[in-house]
Design a protein around this motif. Structure first.
Motif, PDB file in Angstrom:
ATOM      1  N   MET A  16       0.847  -1.206   0.000  1.00  0.00           N
ATOM      2  CA  MET A  16       0.000   0.000   0.000  1.00  0.00           C
ATOM      3  C   MET A  16       0.877   1.250   0.000  1.00  0.00           C
ATOM      4  SD  MET A  16      -3.486  -0.144   2.108  1.00  0.00           S
ATOM      5  CE  MET A  16      -3.016  -0.816   3.663  1.00  0.00           C
ATOM      6  N   ASN A  17       0.497   2.205  -0.789  1.00  0.00           N
ATOM      7  CA  ASN A  17       1.326   3.398  -0.753  1.00  0.00           C
ATOM      8  C   ASN A  17       0.938   4.291   0.418  1.00  0.00           C
ATOM      9  OD1 ASN A  17      -0.775   5.090  -1.482  1.00  0.00           O
ATOM     10  ND2 ASN A  17      -0.428   4.736  -3.663  1.00  0.00           N
ATOM     11  N   PHE A  18       1.797   5.265   0.676  1.00  0.00           N
ATOM     12  CA  PHE A  18       1.732   6.015   1.923  1.00  0.00           C
ATOM     13  C   PHE A  18       0.428   6.803   2.083  1.00  0.00           C
ATOM     14  CE2 PHE A  18       3.125   9.646   4.598  1.00  0.00           C
ATOM     15  CZ  PHE A  18       3.366   8.897   5.737  1.00  0.00           C
ATOM     16  N   SER A  19      -0.018   7.466   1.008  1.00  0.00           N
ATOM     17  CA  SER A  19      -1.203   8.323   1.141  1.00  0.00           C
ATOM     18  C   SER A  19      -2.449   7.488   1.439  1.00  0.00           C
ATOM     19  CB  SER A  19      -1.402   9.151  -0.131  1.00  0.00           C
ATOM     20  OG  SER A  19      -1.827   8.327  -1.170  1.00  0.00           O
ATOM     21  N   ARG A  20      -2.495   6.277   0.911  1.00  0.00           N
ATOM     22  CA  ARG A  20      -3.651   5.428   1.205  1.00  0.00           C
ATOM     23  C   ARG A  20      -3.702   5.082   2.693  1.00  0.00           C
ATOM     24  NH1 ARG A  20      -4.344   0.272  -2.308  1.00  0.00           N
ATOM     25  NH2 ARG A  20      -6.305   0.008  -1.214  1.00  0.00           N
ATOM     26  N   VAL A  21      -2.510   4.835   3.262  1.00  0.00           N
ATOM     27  CA  VAL A  21      -2.461   4.505   4.680  1.00  0.00           C
ATOM     28  C   VAL A  21      -2.953   5.681   5.508  1.00  0.00           C
ATOM     29  CG1 VAL A  21      -0.953   3.874   6.584  1.00  0.00           C
ATOM     30  CG2 VAL A  21      -0.588   2.887   4.327  1.00  0.00           C
ATOM     31  N   ILE A  22      -2.473   6.882   5.127  1.00  0.00           N
ATOM     32  CA  ILE A  22      -2.889   8.084   5.857  1.00  0.00           C
ATOM     33  C   ILE A  22      -4.401   8.273   5.770  1.00  0.00           C
ATOM     34  CG2 ILE A  22      -2.721  10.605   5.934  1.00  0.00           C
ATOM     35  CD1 ILE A  22      -0.200   9.499   6.855  1.00  0.00           C
ATOM     36  N   TYR A  23      -4.929   8.158   4.533  1.00  0.00           N
ATOM     37  CA  TYR A  23      -6.375   8.301   4.335  1.00  0.00           C
ATOM     38  C   TYR A  23      -7.134   7.327   5.214  1.00  0.00           C
ATOM     39  CZ  TYR A  23      -7.183  11.490   0.459  1.00  0.00           C
ATOM     40  OH  TYR A  23      -7.331  12.601  -0.311  1.00  0.00           O
ATOM     41  N   ASN A  24      -6.654   6.076   5.171  1.00  0.00           N
ATOM     42  CA  ASN A  24      -7.339   5.028   5.908  1.00  0.00           C
ATOM     43  C   ASN A  24      -7.357   5.347   7.399  1.00  0.00           C
ATOM     44  OD1 ASN A  24      -8.697   2.654   6.087  1.00  0.00           O
ATOM     45  ND2 ASN A  24      -6.841   1.441   6.422  1.00  0.00           N
ATOM     46  N   LYS A  25      -6.211   5.752   7.917  1.00  0.00           N
ATOM     47  CA  LYS A  25      -6.109   6.087   9.336  1.00  0.00           C
ATOM     48  C   LYS A  25      -7.057   7.232   9.684  1.00  0.00           C
ATOM     49  CE  LYS A  25      -2.562   4.339  11.970  1.00  0.00           C
ATOM     50  NZ  LYS A  25      -2.675   3.031  11.468  1.00  0.00           N
ATOM     51  N   PHE A  26      -7.006   8.274   8.845  1.00  0.00           N
ATOM     52  CA  PHE A  26      -7.804   9.469   9.111  1.00  0.00           C
ATOM     53  C   PHE A  26      -9.297   9.147   9.095  1.00  0.00           C
ATOM     54  CE2 PHE A  26     -10.184  12.993   7.121  1.00  0.00           C
ATOM     55  CZ  PHE A  26     -10.131  13.874   8.181  1.00  0.00           C
TER      56      PHE A  26
END
Lengths: 295, 284
Positions: free
Chosen positions: A1-11
Motif C-alpha cells: 500500500m502506498n503512503f497516502s492510502r495509509v494516511i487516508y485510511n487512518k484518518f
C-alpha cells in the motif's frame, strides 16, 4: 500500500470511530448532566417526597411533582384510548384487505402525518378540537368547559401518535409469513378469522410493544399538548378539566427558573424523571420488538 | 354459523377500512384548516419582512426573522448531524459487518435515543449551554438541535445501508480496497438515496422542532447575523403569537403556520420523490 492510502485510511477510520463513540455517549451525557443539575433538590428532599407530594410552591421551596405526573399519565391514557384502536384496525386493513393502490396512497400520508411539526398539531387543536369540546362535548354532559382540557390534549396527542404506532404495527405484521396466512385462508377461514386466530397470535408481543412505544411518544410530547391542555392543576379525574403535564411544566417555567433557588434544579429533575420513565419503557418494549421482528 | 362469520368479516372489513380512509381524511382536514385560516393573513410582507415597531400589537411587519432563524438552525444542525451521523452509520455497516449482535445493540441504543422527547434535549442543551458559558444564541440552538437529529440521520441512513447486498462489500474487499475506501466509495454511492432522505428528514425535524430550541435559541425580532446572537424560530413564533389576545396577531400565527406547513410538505415531497426512485413500497 502506498503512503497516502495509509494516511487516508487512518484518518477516515478514526473519524468514523470518533463519531460513533460520540453518538453512543450522548444518552449517558444527558443522564449525567441532568442528574448533576438535579442533585441539589434530591439532596434537599427525598425522591419519594418529590414524586409523591402534591404541593407546588417554588417560592416556599416546595416542589411536589405528583399532580404533573398524574396529569401526564392521564393525558397519555386518553390518547392511547383513541390512537390504539385506529392504528390497529388500519394496520390490519392495510396488511389484510387493502389493494395496492390504497397502500401506495396511505404510505405517504403516514409519513407526512409523522413529519408535521407538533406546533401545527397544536394550532389545529386550538382551532378545531378546543371549540368542539367547549361547544359540543361539554353541553352533552351538562357542564361548561373552556375547551382547554385533558380530553383535548388526549385527542391531539392521539392524532400525533397514530402514524408512529401504525408504522411500527405495519412492520410487525409484515413479519407474519405469507404461507401461514395462505394456509389458513385455504382452510376456509375468512380474512378476519385469519387475523384473529393466526396473525395476532403470531405477533402478539410485537403488537403490544408497538402500543408501548406509542405511549412513550405521547408521554414526552410537549408543545402541542401544552397549547390545548390548559396548564392549570386540578386534582380530579374529570377529563373536561384542564391539566398540566410534566413536559409543559418544564417548558412553561424556564423563564423564571434562574431567579428562585432550587427552581432550576427542580425543573432539571422533572426532565430527568421524564427521560428515565420514557427510556425504561422504551428500552423494554424495543427489546420485545426486536425479538418479535428478528425471531 | 357460516352466516355469522361472514357478517363478522364484513363488519371488520368495513370498520378497518373506515379507519384507514379516515387517516387520509385527518391529514387533509389538518392541512385544510391551517391553510384556510392562514391564507387570509398571508401576504408578501408576512414572509419577507421582520417585525417592525408594535408588531405584537398589530403593527407592520412579518415573520422573516423566525423563518431565517429556523432555516439557519436547521441548516447548521443538519450539517453537524451529517458530519457525525454519516460516518457513524458507515461504521456500523462496515466495521461491525460480522458482529450481528453488536450491530443490533447499536441500533437498539440509537432507536432508544430517537425516543427521548425533545424537551429533554432542550433541558440538556440548556445545561450544556450554561456549562460552556454560552448565552441563548444561534450556536446553542444549533448544537441542541444537532444532538436531537443525529440519531435520526444515523438510523435513516443505516436503514438503507443494511439492505445493500453483502456481496458488494465483499467484492470490494476482494479487490484489495481498505475498509474506509469501501465505506466512502462504495457504500455512500450505493446508499445515496438514503443519504439524501436522511438529510431532508433531519432538516425537516430541525425546522419543526420547538421544545428543544425553547431554552437555547432565545427569541428576537432581528435576523441573526452572528452565531452568538439569539435567534427566533418559526414554531415558537407561531406559539407566541397564538397566545396573544389580539385577533390580528393570532391571524398572523395562522399565516406563519401555513408557511411552516408548506415548508414541511415540500421537504417531505422532495424526500419521497428521491427515495421513491430507488426503493419500492415496503408493506407486503
Amino acid at each position: 500500500m502506498n503512503f497516502s492510502r495509509v494516511i487516508y485510511n487512518k484518518f477516515l477510520s478514526s473519524w468514523m470511530r470518533i463519531s460513533i463513540t460520540v453518538i453512543i455517549l450522548i444518552p449517558f451525557a444527558i443522564g449525567i448532566a441532568l442528574l448533576l443539575k438535579s442533585l441539589p433538590i434530591i439532596r434537599s428532599d427525598s425522591i419519594f417526597n418529590l414524586v409523591g407530594s402534591g404541593k407546588w410552591a417554588p417560592s416556599e421551596g416546595k416542589f411536589g411533582f405528583r399532580p404533573y405526573i398524574l396529569s401526564s399519565v392521564y393525558v397519555t391514557l386518553f390518547s392511547f384510548l383513541f390512537a390504539a384502536p385506529v392504528s390497529f384496525l388500519s394496520a390490519i386493513y392495510l396488511t389484510q384487505f387493502a389493494r395496492g393502490r390504497l397502500i401506495k396512497l396511505v404510505y405517504p400520508v403516514i409519513d407526512i402525518l409523522a413529519g408535521i411539526p407538533s406546533v401545527i398539531y397544536g394550532v389545529w387543536g386550538v382551532l378545531v378540537i378546543v371549540p368542539f369540546i367547549s361547544g359540543f362535548v361539554a353541553p352533552v354532559f351538562n357542564t361548561s368547559s373552556s375547551g382547554f382540557t385533558i380530553l383535548a390534549g388526549g385527542i391531539v396527542l392521539a392524532v400525533m401518535c397514530i402514524p408512529y404506532m401504525l408504522n411500527m404495527l405495519l412492520e410487525v405484521l409484515k413479519t407474519v409469513p405469507t404461507g401461514l396466512k395462505e394456509a389458513t385462508l385455504s382452510l376456509g377461514a375468512t380474512n378476519w378469522e385469519t387475523t384473529k386466530h393466526v396473525v395476532l397470535r403470531n405477533c402478539f408481543s410485537g403488537v403490544v410493544s408497538s402500543f408501548g412505544l406509542g405511549i412513550t411518544k405521547a408521554f414526552g410530547e410537549t408543545l402541542a399538548v401544552m397549547m390545548v391542555v390548559g396548564n392549570t392543576v386540578h386534582i380530579s379525574f374529570n377529563p373536561l378539566q384542564s391539566g398540566y403535564p410534566l413536559p409543559a411544566l418544564i417548558a412553561n417555567n424556564y423563564g423564571e427558573m434562574l431567579s428562585i433557588p432550587l427552581y432550576d434544579s427542580a425543573l432539571m429533575f422533572a426532565a430527568l424523571l421524564l427521560m428515565t420513565i420514557i427510556l425504561v419503557i422504551n428500552l423494554f418494549f424495543r427489546f420485545l420488538m426486536y425479538r418479535a421482528v428478528n425471531q | 354459523m357460516r352466516k355469522r362469520k361472514n357478517i363478522e368479516e364484513k363488519f371488520f372489513k368495513s370498520l378497518s377500512g373506515l379507519t384507514t380512509y379516515s387517516l387520509i381524511g385527518i391529514l387533509l382536514f389538518i392541512i385544510a384548516v391551517v391553510f384556510y385560516k392562514g391564507f387570509n393573513a398571508l401576504s408578501f410582507e408576512m414572509i419577507f419582512k421582520p417585525p417592525e415597531g408594535g408588531y405584537y400589537y398589530g403593527g407592520e411587519g412579518g415573520v422573516l426573522n423566525a423563518i431565517a432563524g429556523s432555516v439557519y438552525i436547521a441548516f447548521g444542525a443538519t450539517l453537524i448531524a451529517v458530519f457525525i451521523g454519516i460516518p457513524a452509520a458507515l461504521f456500523i455497516n462496515i466495521y461491525l459487518n460480522r458482529m450481528k449482535k453488536v450491530q443490533n445493540l447499536f441500533r437498539y441504543l440509537l432507536d432508544a435515543l430517537w425516543g427521548i422527547p425533545s424537551i429533554v434535549y432542550g433541558a440538556f442543551g440548556f445545561t450544556l449551554m450554561l456549562f460552556m458559558g454560552l448565552n441563548a444564541s444561534l450556536l446553542a440552538g444549533i448544537i441542541t438541535v444537532s444532538i436531537l437529529i443525529t440519531p435520526i440521520v444515523v438510523r435513516t441512513f443505516d436503514d438503507v445501508l443494511c439492505n445493500i447486498p453483502k456481496g458488494l462489500i465483499e467484492a470490494s474487499f476482494a479487490l484489495g480496497s481498505t475498509k474506509t475506501e469501501t465505506a466512502f466509495k462504495i457504500l455512500i454511492k450505493q446508499g445515496f438515496s438514503g443519504f439524501i432522505t436522511a438529510l431532508l428528514l433531519s432538516f425537516g425535524r430541525g425546522i419543526g422542532d420547538a421544545a428543544s430550541v425553547l431554552f437555547t435559541a432565545g427569541y428576537t425580532d432581528l435576523i441573526p447575523r452572528n452565531l452568538d446572537e439569539p435567534a427566533a424560530t418559526l414554531p415558537l413564533a407561531i406559539f407566541f403569537q397564538l397566545s396573544s389576545p389580539i385577533p390580528v396577531v393570532r391571524e398572523r400565527a395562522y399565516a406563519a403556520a401555513t408557511v411552516l406547513t408548506i415548508i414541511i410538505l415540500s421537504i417531505s415531497l422532495v424526500a419521497r420523490y428521491i427515495s421513491g426512485r430507488n426503493t419500492f413500497s415496503n408493506i407486503k
